[in-house]
Design a protein around this motif. Structure first.
Motif, PDB file in Angstrom:
ATOM      1  N   ALA A  91       2.650  12.825  -9.216  1.00 23.23           N
ATOM      2  CA  ALA A  91       2.070  14.156  -9.082  1.00 23.23           C
ATOM      3  C   ALA A  91       3.155  15.232  -9.085  1.00 23.23           C
ATOM      4  O   ALA A  91       3.020  16.268  -9.733  1.00 23.23           O
ATOM      5  CB  ALA A  91       1.233  14.243  -7.811  1.00 23.23           C
ATOM      6  N   ALA A  92       4.244  14.984  -8.363  1.00 24.35           N
ATOM      7  CA  ALA A  92       5.344  15.951  -8.327  1.00 24.35           C
ATOM      8  C   ALA A  92       5.974  16.104  -9.709  1.00 24.35           C
ATOM      9  O   ALA A  92       6.291  17.227 -10.141  1.00 24.35           O
ATOM     10  CB  ALA A  92       6.390  15.512  -7.311  1.00 24.35           C
ATOM     11  N   MET A 134       0.826  -1.198   0.000  1.00 21.02           N
ATOM     12  CA  MET A 134       0.000   0.000   0.000  1.00 21.02           C
ATOM     13  C   MET A 134       0.867   1.258   0.000  1.00 21.02           C
ATOM     14  O   MET A 134       0.537   2.230  -0.676  1.00 21.02           O
ATOM     15  CB  MET A 134      -0.924  -0.036   1.232  1.00 21.02           C
ATOM     16  N   TRP A 135       1.946   1.230   0.728  1.00 23.79           N
ATOM     17  CA  TRP A 135       2.800   2.414   0.790  1.00 23.79           C
ATOM     18  C   TRP A 135       3.447   2.679  -0.560  1.00 23.79           C
ATOM     19  O   TRP A 135       3.745   3.827  -0.894  1.00 23.79           O
ATOM     20  CB  TRP A 135       3.842   2.279   1.901  1.00 23.79           C
ATOM     21  N   LYS A 136       3.642   1.634  -1.361  1.00 25.86           N
ATOM     22  CA  LYS A 136       4.241   1.820  -2.686  1.00 25.86           C
ATOM     23  C   LYS A 136       3.300   2.604  -3.597  1.00 25.86           C
ATOM     24  O   LYS A 136       3.743   3.416  -4.412  1.00 25.86           O
ATOM     25  CB  LYS A 136       4.561   0.468  -3.321  1.00 25.86           C
ATOM     26  N   LEU A 137       2.003   2.359  -3.474  1.00 25.53           N
ATOM     27  CA  LEU A 137       1.033   3.116  -4.260  1.00 25.53           C
ATOM     28  C   LEU A 137       1.046   4.601  -3.885  1.00 25.53           C
ATOM     29  O   LEU A 137       0.995   5.480  -4.747  1.00 25.53           O
ATOM     30  CB  LEU A 137      -0.370   2.556  -4.056  1.00 25.53           C
ATOM     31  N   LEU A 138       1.113   4.887  -2.608  1.00 22.95           N
ATOM     32  CA  LEU A 138       1.145   6.277  -2.157  1.00 22.95           C
ATOM     33  C   LEU A 138       2.417   6.988  -2.613  1.00 22.95           C
ATOM     34  O   LEU A 138       2.374   8.142  -3.058  1.00 22.95           O
ATOM     35  CB  LEU A 138       1.011   6.340  -0.642  1.00 22.95           C
ATOM     36  N   VAL A 139       3.551   6.310  -2.514  1.00 22.73           N
ATOM     37  CA  VAL A 139       4.824   6.903  -2.951  1.00 22.73           C
ATOM     38  C   VAL A 139       4.800   7.112  -4.465  1.00 22.73           C
ATOM     39  O   VAL A 139       5.240   8.149  -4.967  1.00 22.73           O
ATOM     40  CB  VAL A 139       6.018   6.015  -2.523  1.00 22.73           C
TER      41      VAL A 139
END
Length: 62
Positions: free
Chosen positions: A12-13, A1-6
């Protein structure tokens, strides 16, 4: 899940960076209500007014 957020944050950046470097008008300050925006009422009243003037009679018809 954290990979999706990163991945989302990195994408986006990168997208914002590319838009700013390409000269895109990126405004992150929210919705604006400018006075300079054209009003619908003005354009509707201009469209309803007669725009064509009757042509004068030509000299050949006399």
């Amino acid at each position: 899940m954290w990979k999706l957020l990163v991945g989302f944050a990195a994408f986006a950046a990168l997208a914002i960076f590319i838009l700013m470097k390409s000269g895109g008008n990126v405004d992150m300050s929210g919705e604006k209500h400018d006075v300079a925006a054209p009003h619908v009422e003005e354009s509707a009243s201009a469209a309803s007014s007669p725009a064509s003037v009757p042509a004068p009679a030509s000299a050949a018809s006399n």
